[in-house]
Design an enzyme around this catalytic site. Structure first.
Site, PDB file in Angstrom:
ATOM      1  N   GLU A 144     -14.234 114.292  18.558  1.00  0.00           N
ATOM      2  CA  GLU A 144     -15.494 114.192  17.816  1.00  0.00           C
ATOM      3  C   GLU A 144     -16.612 113.425  18.525  1.00  0.00           C
ATOM      4  O   GLU A 144     -17.104 112.423  18.021  1.00  0.00           O
ATOM      5  CB  GLU A 144     -15.243 113.598  16.428  1.00  0.00           C
ATOM      6  CG  GLU A 144     -14.377 114.494  15.565  1.00  0.00           C
ATOM      7  CD  GLU A 144     -14.384 114.100  14.094  1.00  0.00           C
ATOM      8  OE1 GLU A 144     -14.664 112.940  13.772  1.00  0.00           O
ATOM      9  OE2 GLU A 144     -14.109 114.994  13.264  1.00  0.00           O
ATOM     10  N   GLU A 256      -9.377 120.191  13.243  1.00  0.00           N
ATOM     11  CA  GLU A 256      -9.447 119.351  12.043  1.00  0.00           C
ATOM     12  C   GLU A 256     -10.068 120.139  10.913  1.00  0.00           C
ATOM     13  O   GLU A 256     -11.205 120.616  11.028  1.00  0.00           O
ATOM     14  CB  GLU A 256     -10.268 118.072  12.264  1.00  0.00           C
ATOM     15  CG  GLU A 256      -9.509 116.957  12.931  1.00  0.00           C
ATOM     16  CD  GLU A 256     -10.259 115.642  12.888  1.00  0.00           C
ATOM     17  OE1 GLU A 256     -10.999 115.403  11.897  1.00  0.00           O
ATOM     18  OE2 GLU A 256     -10.128 114.842  13.832  1.00  0.00           O
TER      19      GLU A 256
END
Length: 333
Positions: A144, A256
């Site tokens: 991320e 995710e």
């Protein structure tokens, strides 16, 4: 989830452009704990890590994983771990050297650790060396990224890691390429991440096993912090992304995704996964967030509960995410 990662509605809109249907290649869950104590601002208190190992007083990772494989049909697990955890808070690409205190809130190759330091972490005698002959290991170079000033420069940092990994002889593994804005599937194209990362190549110039790493939650602000789901993300994210991937000969893995243990998430997750399966030529699969050291009352928990004789899944796993239920995943990865 700031850490380095180590390892029906609208369904008809895009199926017309998809290739012949085959099951998704991957389905699994994140096994969290090594990353605990790390924040999205880059800070990381390694003493708060809770490695999912019973011998260290945390979760029974092995028991969970065996259950997920044997009873749910999962075939991939993602282990997130803080860079600082690997180097014991030292700013280095070599495990256990120079102090890492200046790392916080800095960006690799853009004021923070250099590309050389980042690449070294993946090079000989470091991470890749342990698994360079394990073809089933997937390398995720960073979890991320966000707030990146220059996405093209970031692609250069990713390229440095890819080159380092391949230079060790690790030529058979998938390497995941993350984009800006928490590698959001919705903004992967608009942020410039897709175009920039499309330039990343293996040392031989090929793109073999270089896969786009994307995330997408289903709550109202895409934060993954609310129990209720409000969208299947097809129109906003998966249709445009799958179209771009197919046009550019690339693939992506949704590493995710997830939602609360509620009916709305069961419905929307099922729609999202069905769309991905209809586009399995470019979307390889999904990995839910999260099990491992998360308590069962964590808002997005996929941690199974052990009742003394066996494991019991959450609602979202048992009725939406489990391949034994959704029948969307190949039995062999």
């Amino acid at each position: 989830m700031a850490s380095m990662s180590f390892l029906a509605l609208a369904l008809s809109v895009a199926t017309a452009t998809a290739q012949t249907f085959v099951p998704l290649r991957f389905a699994g869950v994140n096994i969290a704990g090594f990353d605990f104590g790390c924040g999205t601002d880059g800070t990381c208190n390694v003493t708060q890590a809770c490695p999912p190992l019973t011998q260290l007083g945390c979760a029974d990772r092995l028991g969970q994983m065996q259950h997920f494989v044997e009873n749910d049909g999962y075939n991939v697990f993602r282990l997130t771990v803080g860079w600082q955890y690997l180097t014991y808070s030292q700013m280095t690409g070599v495990l256990n050297r120079t102090q890492f205190y200046n790392y916080n809130m800095l960006i690799i190759g853009q004021g923070g650790p250099s590309n050389d330091v980042f690449a070294e972490l993946w090079y000989n005698n470091n991470i890749t060396d342990y698994w360079k002959y394990e073809s089933r290991v997937i390398f995720g170079v960073m979890n991320e990224p966000h707030g990146i000033p220059d996405i093209v420069t970031w692609a250069g940092s990713v390229q440095a890691a890819v080159t380092a990994i391949r230079s060790t002889g690790a030529n058979s593994q998938i390497i995941l390429l993350p984009g800006n804005n928490y590698t959001s599937a919705e903004t992967f194209i608009s942020s410039g991440s897709a175009a920039a990362l499309n330039m990343v190549r293996n040392p031989d110039g090929s793109i073999t096993n270089l896969v786009m790493d994307v995330h997408k939650y289903l709550d109202y602000d895409n934060s993954g912090t609310h129990a209720e789901c409000v969208t299947n993300n097809i129109e906003s994210s998966w249709y445009p992304l799958s179209t771009w991937l197919r046009e550019n000969g690339r693939q992506a893995l949704n590493t995710e995704t997830g939602g609360g243990d509620v009916d709305s998430c069961v419905g929307y997750l099922s729609q999202q996964l069905a769309y991905q399966a209809a586009n399995s030529d470019v979307i390889l699969g999904y990995i839910g967030w999260a099990a491992g050291s998360f308590a069962t009352d964590y808002i997005l928990s996929e941690t199974p509960y052990y009742n003394g004789t066996g494991w019991n899944d959450t609602l979202t796993v048992s009725t939406a995410l489990s391949p034994m239920t959704n029948m969307l995943v190949s039995s062999v990865a």
